[in-house]
Design an enzyme around this catalytic site. Structure first.
Site, PDB file in Angstrom:
ATOM      1  N   SER A  49       7.735  -5.206  11.731  1.00 30.19           N
ATOM      2  CA  SER A  49       7.760  -3.753  11.761  1.00 30.19           C
ATOM      3  C   SER A  49       8.625  -3.326  10.648  1.00 30.19           C
ATOM      4  O   SER A  49       9.717  -4.303  10.210  1.00 30.19           O
ATOM      5  CB  SER A  49       8.238  -2.942  12.908  1.00 30.19           C
ATOM      6  OG  SER A  49       9.822  -3.256  13.165  1.00 30.19           O
ATOM      7  N   ASP A  84       3.728  -4.861  10.069  1.00 31.21           N
ATOM      8  CA  ASP A  84       3.040  -3.852  11.184  1.00 31.21           C
ATOM      9  C   ASP A  84       3.309  -2.573  10.807  1.00 31.21           C
ATOM     10  O   ASP A  84       4.411  -2.220  10.603  1.00 31.21           O
ATOM     11  CB  ASP A  84       3.835  -4.880  12.499  1.00 31.21           C
ATOM     12  CG  ASP A  84       3.077  -4.138  13.800  1.00 31.21           C
ATOM     13  OD1 ASP A  84       1.851  -3.756  13.465  1.00 31.21           O
ATOM     14  OD2 ASP A  84       3.776  -3.985  14.747  1.00 31.21           O
ATOM     15  N   ASP A 106      -0.962   2.220   8.278  1.00 37.16           N
ATOM     16  CA  ASP A 106      -0.954   3.005   9.554  1.00 37.16           C
ATOM     17  C   ASP A 106      -0.901   4.236   8.922  1.00 37.16           C
ATOM     18  O   ASP A 106       0.023   4.964   8.781  1.00 37.16           O
ATOM     19  CB  ASP A 106      -0.127   2.541  10.589  1.00 37.16           C
ATOM     20  CG  ASP A 106      -0.384   3.768  11.657  1.00 37.16           C
ATOM     21  OD1 ASP A 106      -1.025   4.407  11.737  1.00 37.16           O
ATOM     22  OD2 ASP A 106       0.412   3.391  12.887  1.00 37.16           O
TER      23      ASP A 106
HETATM   24  P1  13P Z   1       3.944  -3.568  22.627  1.00 33.54           P
HETATM   25  O1  13P Z   1       5.304  -3.398  22.223  1.00 33.54           O
HETATM   26  O2  13P Z   1       3.343  -2.856  23.726  1.00 33.54           O
HETATM   27  O3  13P Z   1       3.678  -4.999  22.938  1.00 33.54           O
HETATM   28  O4  13P Z   1       3.129  -3.432  21.221  1.00 33.54           O
HETATM   29  C1  13P Z   1       3.218  -4.051  20.333  1.00 33.54           C
HETATM   30  C2  13P Z   1       2.602  -3.674  18.918  1.00 33.54           C
HETATM   31  O5  13P Z   1       1.245  -3.158  19.240  1.00 33.54           O
HETATM   32  C3  13P Z   1       2.983  -3.850  17.853  1.00 33.54           C
HETATM   33  O6  13P Z   1       2.212  -3.336  16.801  1.00 33.54           O
END
Ligand code: 13P
Length: 286
Positions: A49, A84, A106
């Site tokens: 992320s 991400d 996103d």
């Molecule tokens: P969780 O933290 O709910 O497993 O989701 C992870 C996610 O979707 C990262 O993009």
């Protein structure tokens, strides 16, 4: 070897299994995930992320760390480094320039038109460099919205329009999953998932993979999910091990021993998820 997600997700879609995206937060997590996925002989996607990248010292640091760990640990499985939930075109460009092999743009909070415009620009920058792109339609809810819920289900027609207009490689349609722990049972729109798979013909991505029941995950794979994102479950598994260590050993002060206390739990969680997704040992048959 470092790869984009094209081959791994196309094969997963055809073979009716899914590849895990495990999010990384530091060097030790990266190492635990790489080692366990090597044991499992599965390709893996390391999700990063924007916040985690900042925490680890920026995109270049992340790429250097992953590459050098892979060499040092003699990792031979295909590994993708995937940004991400990038919040902007510029963030995707920075990650791609730093060596990320895949990015997710996103812009799901924007209008469909704006989402298309931003995603298309990312695809145009990424594809000539051999980088794959994931996009989101609808909105996956979760703790980042400040409220649990906040889910906006993806419309089938929006997905088709978005895929055709952008040339995106993988689609993450929001279909009831949330980031972070669920409050109540997850309710996933499987019929819509299947319709989106049929009408877009792309490998689909399910975000918020932690806390979804095993049966639901199997069903999701049969409805077109080829990539499952998991972060929270690994965080919980690792923290449990560390908590137990600190409670049982009040003398410990070496950070390496503290961090390592989460290793076994984390590797077990990785192993079980790979088994559930059906990607255990797939590399032995390629
Ligand atoms: P969780 O933290 O709910 O497993 O989701 C992870 C996610 O979707 C990262 O993009």
């Amino acid at each position: 070897m470092l790869e984009n997600m094209e081959k791994m997700l196309t094969r997963a879609k055809e073979g009716k299994y899914a590849i895990a995206q495990f999010n990384i937060n530091n060097l030790e997590w990266t190492r635990f995930i790489l080692e366990e996925c090597q044991v499992c002989q599965t390709p893996v996607i390391l999700g990063v992320s924007e916040g985690a990248a900042k925490y680890m010292g920026g995109y270049k640091t992340v790429v250097g760390m992953v590459k050098n760990l892979m060499e040092y640990l003699k990792i031979t499985i295909p590994v993708a480094i995937h940004l991400d939930h990038a919040s902007s075109y510029e963030s995707c460009v920075d990650a791609i320039d730093a060596g990320f092999t895949s990015v997710m743009i996103d812009a799901s909070k924007e209008t469909l038109e704006k989402n298309i415009e931003i995603s298309k620009r990312v695809v145009e920058y990424a594809h000539p460099k051999g980088v794959t792109v994931e996009g989101e339609i609808g909105h996956v809810g979760g703790s980042e919205d400040g409220v649990v819920g906040g889910i906006l289900y993806a419309e089938v027609e929006d997905c088709v329009t978005y895929v055709n207009a952008t040339g995106i490689d993988f689609l993450a349609p929001a279909l009831g999953s949330v980031h972070g722990p669920y409050h109540g049972d997850p309710v996933l729109a499987f019929d819509r998932m299947e319709e989106i798979k049929e009408k877009t013909n792309l490998p689909l991505v399910l975000h918020g993979g932690s806390g979804i029941y095993d049966e639901q995950i199997r069903k999701a794979i049969s409805c077109g999910i080829a990539k499952l994102n998991i972060n929270t479950e690994l965080q919980q598994a690792w923290t449990k091990g560390v908590r137990e260590k600190l409670a049982s050993d009040t003398e410990v002060y070496d950070p390496r021993k503290v961090i390592k206390a989460g290793e076994e739990n984390m590797k077990k969680a990785v192993h079980e998820k790979v088994e559930l997704l059906g990607s255990m040992g797939v590399l032995e048959h390629i």
